[in-house]
Design a protein around this motif. Structure first.
Motif, PDB file in Angstrom:
ATOM      1  N   GLU A  36      -4.123   2.737  -8.142  1.00 52.00           N
ATOM      2  CA  GLU A  36      -4.354   2.090  -6.852  1.00 52.00           C
ATOM      3  C   GLU A  36      -3.032   1.509  -6.360  1.00 52.00           C
ATOM      4  OE1 GLU A  36      -6.725   1.671  -4.018  1.00 52.00           O
ATOM      5  OE2 GLU A  36      -7.571   2.794  -5.669  1.00 52.00           O
ATOM      6  N   LEU A  37      -2.567   1.979  -5.205  1.00 51.47           N
ATOM      7  CA  LEU A  37      -1.286   1.504  -4.665  1.00 51.47           C
ATOM      8  C   LEU A  37      -1.364   0.031  -4.261  1.00 51.47           C
ATOM      9  CD1 LEU A  37      -0.122   4.490  -2.451  1.00 51.47           C
ATOM     10  CD2 LEU A  37       0.756   3.819  -4.676  1.00 51.47           C
ATOM     11  N   PHE A  38      -0.281  -0.684  -4.505  1.00 48.66           N
ATOM     12  CA  PHE A  38      -0.068  -2.075  -4.092  1.00 48.66           C
ATOM     13  C   PHE A  38      -1.018  -3.068  -4.756  1.00 48.66           C
ATOM     14  CE2 PHE A  38       1.210   0.678  -0.517  1.00 48.66           C
ATOM     15  CZ  PHE A  38       2.584   0.489  -0.635  1.00 48.66           C
ATOM     16  N   THR A  39      -1.552  -2.725  -5.916  1.00 53.38           N
ATOM     17  CA  THR A  39      -2.320  -3.676  -6.722  1.00 53.38           C
ATOM     18  C   THR A  39      -1.376  -4.293  -7.748  1.00 53.38           C
ATOM     19  OG1 THR A  39      -2.951  -1.964  -8.298  1.00 53.38           O
ATOM     20  CG2 THR A  39      -4.468  -2.380  -6.454  1.00 53.38           C
ATOM     21  N   ALA A  40      -1.831  -5.311  -8.461  1.00 53.13           N
ATOM     22  CA  ALA A  40      -0.976  -5.971  -9.466  1.00 53.13           C
ATOM     23  C   ALA A  40      -0.489  -4.997 -10.536  1.00 53.13           C
ATOM     24  CB  ALA A  40      -1.716  -7.156 -10.084  1.00 53.13           C
ATOM     25  N   PRO A  41      -1.339  -4.127 -11.114  1.00 49.50           N
ATOM     26  CA  PRO A  41      -0.819  -3.171 -12.102  1.00 49.50           C
ATOM     27  C   PRO A  41       0.212  -2.207 -11.508  1.00 49.50           C
ATOM     28  CG  PRO A  41      -3.193  -3.310 -12.299  1.00 49.50           C
ATOM     29  CD  PRO A  41      -2.804  -4.069 -11.065  1.00 49.50           C
ATOM     30  N   TRP A  42       0.006  -1.820 -10.240  1.00 45.77           N
ATOM     31  CA  TRP A  42       0.968  -0.929  -9.596  1.00 45.77           C
ATOM     32  C   TRP A  42       2.319  -1.628  -9.446  1.00 45.77           C
ATOM     33  CZ3 TRP A  42       3.810  -0.881  -5.035  1.00 45.77           C
ATOM     34  CH2 TRP A  42       4.390   0.344  -4.706  1.00 45.77           C
TER      35      TRP A  42
END
Length: 174
Positions: A36-42
């Motif tokens: 998922e783009l622009f999430t914390a893991p990303w």
């Protein structure tokens, strides 16, 4: 018996330790679904690409300057050195993205479905490769600025190193 590590041996120990910790954090602790783009893991994944671009460049730079075959970079110059470092960091980052693609297409769905996906789409892959390249370039610019200021601060010491460098050129050419 003196057990102090000599100065010339400290940097390789630092780089080895750094890459061990980096691998532990990003492969063992930090493995999450970054699809998922622009999430914390990303963003965590992007931080890994930034650190890889900078520290990978400095690691290559150190080993090229101290262990390159027959001093090839002394003869070809700093522009060739910087270009080679940037190209290798970008190439290895591209290989990494191919590995992530193989993970997402074949390994993760077939064998490791309890682990997260590594990529969302080609945008994520493109961003990762660009980040690697941009931060490798930033590392080379910082290296150039460091050399420029070092020459100004330590002019006499720099002259000594230039004389030694010329002697190395002569030895290499003879």
């Amino acid at each position: 018996m003196n057990t102090i590590i000599p100065p010339h041996a400290r940097l390789p120990i630092f780089f080895a330790s750094f890459w061990f910790v980096f691998g532990y954090i990003w492969f063992i602790l930090g493995w999450q679904d970054t699809s998922e783009l622009f999430t914390a893991p990303w963003w965590f994944d992007e931080a890994g690409h930034i650190i890889y671009g900078l520290m990978g460049s400095y690691t290559l730079l150190y080993y090229y300057q101290n262990h390159a075959v027959s001093g090839v970079f002394r003869l070809t110059g700093k522009v060739f050195l910087a270009t080679s470092v940037i190209a290798k960091i970008t190439l290895w980052g591209t290989y990494w993205e191919i590995g992530e693609f193989i993970w997402d297409i074949w390994l993760q769905p077939s064998h490791f479905d309890w682990l997260g996906k590594a990529q969302s789409d080609s945008l994520d892959t493109s961003i990762d490769i660009i980040i690697n390249n941009v931060f490798a370039r930033i590392a080379m610019v910082l290296y150039g600025l460091y050399n420029m200021f070092y020459k100004k601060l330590y002019q006499h010491e720099q002259e000594y190193f230039e004389i030694e460098n010329i002697k190395d050129h002569i030895r290499y050419l003879s």
